[in-house]
Scaffold this motif. Structure first.
Motif, PDB file in Angstrom:
ATOM      1  N   PRO A 163      39.548  22.253  42.538  1.00 24.86           N
ATOM      2  CA  PRO A 163      38.131  22.030  42.234  1.00 24.86           C
ATOM      3  C   PRO A 163      37.185  22.295  43.405  1.00 24.86           C
ATOM      4  CG  PRO A 163      39.450  20.264  41.308  1.00 24.86           C
ATOM      5  CD  PRO A 163      40.380  21.128  42.129  1.00 24.86           C
ATOM      6  N   GLU A 164      37.589  21.975  44.624  1.00 28.11           N
ATOM      7  CA  GLU A 164      36.720  22.189  45.779  1.00 28.11           C
ATOM      8  C   GLU A 164      36.463  23.678  46.013  1.00 28.11           C
ATOM      9  OE1 GLU A 164      36.923  21.624  50.603  1.00 28.11           O
ATOM     10  OE2 GLU A 164      38.085  20.275  49.344  1.00 28.11           O
ATOM     11  N   TRP A 165      37.406  24.515  45.601  1.00 30.66           N
ATOM     12  CA  TRP A 165      37.296  25.948  45.866  1.00 30.66           C
ATOM     13  C   TRP A 165      36.735  26.722  44.690  1.00 30.66           C
ATOM     14  CZ3 TRP A 165      37.848  27.719  50.658  1.00 30.66           C
ATOM     15  CH2 TRP A 165      38.464  26.861  51.573  1.00 30.66           C
ATOM     16  N   ARG A 166      36.519  26.057  43.560  1.00 27.83           N
ATOM     17  CA  ARG A 166      35.962  26.753  42.402  1.00 27.83           C
ATOM     18  C   ARG A 166      34.527  27.173  42.686  1.00 27.83           C
ATOM     19  NH1 ARG A 166      37.839  22.722  37.737  1.00 27.83           N
ATOM     20  NH2 ARG A 166      40.029  23.228  37.811  1.00 27.83           N
ATOM     21  N   PRO A 167      34.086  28.249  42.023  1.00 21.83           N
ATOM     22  CA  PRO A 167      32.673  28.606  42.149  1.00 21.83           C
ATOM     23  C   PRO A 167      31.801  27.456  41.674  1.00 21.83           C
ATOM     24  CG  PRO A 167      33.907  30.377  41.153  1.00 21.83           C
ATOM     25  CD  PRO A 167      34.838  29.201  41.255  1.00 21.83           C
ATOM     26  N   GLU A 168      30.670  27.306  42.318  1.00 17.96           N
ATOM     27  CA  GLU A 168      29.778  26.189  42.059  1.00 17.96           C
ATOM     28  C   GLU A 168      29.271  26.202  40.623  1.00 17.96           C
ATOM     29  OE1 GLU A 168      25.863  24.139  44.070  1.00 17.96           O
ATOM     30  OE2 GLU A 168      26.362  26.196  44.563  1.00 17.96           O
ATOM     31  N   PRO A 195      34.216  40.625  34.228  1.00 17.60           N
ATOM     32  CA  PRO A 195      33.928  39.376  34.945  1.00 17.60           C
ATOM     33  C   PRO A 195      33.312  39.605  36.334  1.00 17.60           C
ATOM     34  CG  PRO A 195      36.112  39.307  33.971  1.00 17.60           C
ATOM     35  CD  PRO A 195      35.627  40.724  33.833  1.00 17.60           C
ATOM     36  N   PRO A 196      32.218  38.903  36.628  1.00 16.84           N
ATOM     37  CA  PRO A 196      31.559  39.030  37.937  1.00 16.84           C
ATOM     38  C   PRO A 196      32.236  38.159  38.993  1.00 16.84           C
ATOM     39  CG  PRO A 196      30.292  37.560  36.560  1.00 16.84           C
ATOM     40  CD  PRO A 196      31.443  38.051  35.718  1.00 16.84           C
ATOM     41  N   ALA A 197      33.509  38.380  39.196  1.00 14.43           N
ATOM     42  CA  ALA A 197      34.294  37.528  40.093  1.00 14.43           C
ATOM     43  C   ALA A 197      33.838  37.630  41.541  1.00 14.43           C
ATOM     44  CB  ALA A 197      35.772  37.876  39.980  1.00 14.43           C
ATOM     45  N   THR A 198      33.496  38.826  41.989  1.00 12.53           N
ATOM     46  CA  THR A 198      33.128  38.993  43.398  1.00 12.53           C
ATOM     47  C   THR A 198      31.906  38.156  43.756  1.00 12.53           C
ATOM     48  OG1 THR A 198      34.064  41.196  43.423  1.00 12.53           O
ATOM     49  CG2 THR A 198      32.506  40.671  45.160  1.00 12.53           C
ATOM     50  N   GLY A 199      30.882  38.195  42.933  1.00 15.55           N
ATOM     51  CA  GLY A 199      29.688  37.392  43.198  1.00 15.55           C
ATOM     52  C   GLY A 199      29.994  35.905  43.202  1.00 15.55           C
ATOM     53  N   ALA A 200      30.840  35.472  42.266  1.00 18.01           N
ATOM     54  CA  ALA A 200      31.201  34.057  42.202  1.00 18.01           C
ATOM     55  C   ALA A 200      31.992  33.643  43.438  1.00 18.01           C
ATOM     56  CB  ALA A 200      32.015  33.782  40.940  1.00 18.01           C
ATOM     57  N   ILE A 201      32.904  34.497  43.868  1.00 21.66           N
ATOM     58  CA  ILE A 201      33.716  34.171  45.045  1.00 21.66           C
ATOM     59  C   ILE A 201      32.845  34.132  46.294  1.00 21.66           C
ATOM     60  CG2 ILE A 201      35.553  35.028  46.541  1.00 21.66           C
ATOM     61  CD1 ILE A 201      36.899  36.093  43.949  1.00 21.66           C
ATOM     62  N   ARG A 202      31.977  35.115  46.442  1.00 23.04           N
ATOM     63  CA  ARG A 202      31.124  35.139  47.640  1.00 23.04           C
ATOM     64  C   ARG A 202      30.172  33.958  47.687  1.00 23.04           C
ATOM     65  NH1 ARG A 202      30.049  41.589  48.603  1.00 23.04           N
ATOM     66  NH2 ARG A 202      32.223  42.010  49.106  1.00 23.04           N
ATOM     67  N   SER A 203      29.630  33.564  46.554  1.00 16.86           N
ATOM     68  CA  SER A 203      28.738  32.395  46.566  1.00 16.86           C
ATOM     69  C   SER A 203      29.527  31.127  46.886  1.00 16.86           C
ATOM     70  CB  SER A 203      27.993  32.257  45.237  1.00 16.86           C
ATOM     71  OG  SER A 203      28.869  31.897  44.202  1.00 16.86           O
ATOM     72  N   THR A 204      30.775  31.072  46.433  1.00 19.86           N
ATOM     73  CA  THR A 204      31.618  29.916  46.755  1.00 19.86           C
ATOM     74  C   THR A 204      31.903  29.855  48.245  1.00 19.86           C
ATOM     75  OG1 THR A 204      32.625  29.953  44.569  1.00 19.86           O
ATOM     76  CG2 THR A 204      33.837  28.813  46.303  1.00 19.86           C
ATOM     77  N   TRP A 205      32.265  30.998  48.841  1.00 14.84           N
ATOM     78  CA  TRP A 205      32.507  31.008  50.288  1.00 14.84           C
ATOM     79  C   TRP A 205      31.242  30.616  51.048  1.00 14.84           C
ATOM     80  CZ3 TRP A 205      36.963  30.185  51.857  1.00 14.84           C
ATOM     81  CH2 TRP A 205      38.080  30.829  51.384  1.00 14.84           C
ATOM     82  N   SER A 206      30.104  31.108  50.605  1.00 14.70           N
ATOM     83  CA  SER A 206      28.852  30.754  51.284  1.00 14.70           C
ATOM     84  C   SER A 206      28.588  29.257  51.203  1.00 14.70           C
ATOM     85  CB  SER A 206      27.688  31.535  50.671  1.00 14.70           C
ATOM     86  OG  SER A 206      27.855  32.911  50.919  1.00 14.70           O
ATOM     87  N   ARG A 207      28.867  28.670  50.036  1.00 22.34           N
ATOM     88  CA  ARG A 207      28.667  27.223  49.873  1.00 22.34           C
ATOM     89  C   ARG A 207      29.652  26.432  50.715  1.00 22.34           C
ATOM     90  NH1 ARG A 207      31.298  23.944  46.458  1.00 22.34           N
ATOM     91  NH2 ARG A 207      32.046  25.683  45.218  1.00 22.34           N
ATOM     92  N   THR A 232      37.582  38.442  54.934  1.00 15.46           N
ATOM     93  CA  THR A 232      38.832  38.440  54.186  1.00 15.46           C
ATOM     94  C   THR A 232      38.584  38.757  52.722  1.00 15.46           C
ATOM     95  OG1 THR A 232      39.762  36.822  55.713  1.00 15.46           O
ATOM     96  CG2 THR A 232      40.847  37.051  53.561  1.00 15.46           C
ATOM     97  N   GLU A 233      37.548  38.166  52.159  1.00 15.80           N
ATOM     98  CA  GLU A 233      37.216  38.440  50.760  1.00 15.80           C
ATOM     99  C   GLU A 233      36.889  39.913  50.572  1.00 15.80           C
ATOM    100  OE1 GLU A 233      35.074  39.311  47.315  1.00 15.80           O
ATOM    101  OE2 GLU A 233      34.058  39.260  49.242  1.00 15.80           O
ATOM    102  N   THR A 234      36.152  40.494  51.498  1.00 16.32           N
ATOM    103  CA  THR A 234      35.807  41.912  51.407  1.00 16.32           C
ATOM    104  C   THR A 234      37.060  42.773  51.499  1.00 16.32           C
ATOM    105  OG1 THR A 234      33.621  41.496  52.336  1.00 16.32           O
ATOM    106  CG2 THR A 234      34.447  43.752  52.468  1.00 16.32           C
ATOM    107  N   ALA A 235      37.964  42.436  52.393  1.00 12.43           N
ATOM    108  CA  ALA A 235      39.213  43.201  52.531  1.00 12.43           C
ATOM    109  C   ALA A 235      40.055  43.113  51.261  1.00 12.43           C
ATOM    110  CB  ALA A 235      40.003  42.698  53.735  1.00 12.43           C
TER     111      ALA A 235
END
Length: 186
Positions: free
Chosen positions: A158-163, A80-92, A110-113
């Motif tokens: 839902p607000e925190w889910r990947p886009e 699962p490409p979770a890191t990319g999904a999480i980072r795009s969510t934080w960016s959004r 924090t996500e990187t840590a």
């Protein structure tokens, strides 16, 4: 894999298969996330990856090395490409036009840590499984943790889910056809 029964240099080939599957799938995952949305991709890979790992275990124990190589490609390609999904969510969520923009650096740091923590705790957990159980238990535990961890992203608020995917032009075709098929009002 050698301890699980794979002969000679087959563990090396199986490990290469896992990594090769992941490398090949990376760009495909990115494209699929753009087209279908990260949540769908995460659900599919959260299910497919443990299935690939289970197939790998079964084929190694059956001494079916060609099947093990295929299962390794499947397991590696469905990580699962979770890191990319999480980072795009934080960016959004922390974009310049949001109230949370000031938290962007903190969120990404924090996500990187946490991601780095996974690289520290994961191998230690794997070593613990190897010390108290078998390689089969260690790999099965990896599949269960991957499934559960990725599943938590889908259970997020839902607000925190990947886009989800952006609407495409063809998504509007049914409404367009319906509007065109109505009789004109005189």
């Amino acid at each position: 894999f050698a301890a699980a029964g794979a002969p000679d240099n087959d563990p090396l080939r199986i490990g290469i298969g896992l990594h090769f599957g992941n490398v090949v799938a990376g760009p495909i995952h990115g494209r699929l996330a753009d087209r279908a949305g990260a949540p769908r991709l995460l659900v599919v890979t959260a299910i497919a990856h443990p299935i690939g790992l289970a197939a790998l275990l079964v084929s190694v124990h059956a001494d079916a090395i060609p099947a093990a190589l295929a299962a390794a490609l499947l397991a590696g390609g469905t990580y699962p490409p979770a890191t990319g999904a999480i980072r795009s969510t934080w960016s959004r969520l922390t974009a310049a036009d949001t109230a949370h923009h000031r938290l962007r650096d903190l969120a990404l740091a924090t996500e990187t840590a946490v991601f780095e923590l996974v690289f520290v705790v994961g191998p230690m957990l794997n070593a613990l499984c190897l010390a108290v159980a078998t390689p089969t238990v260690a790999l099965a535990t990896s599949g269960v943790i991957t499934f559960a961890g990725t599943g938590q992203l889908d259970n997020a608020h839902p607000e925190w889910r990947p886009e989800s995917a952006r609407p495409r032009a063809w998504d509007e075709i049914p409404a367009f056809v319906e509007r065109r098929s109505r009789p004109a009002n005189p």
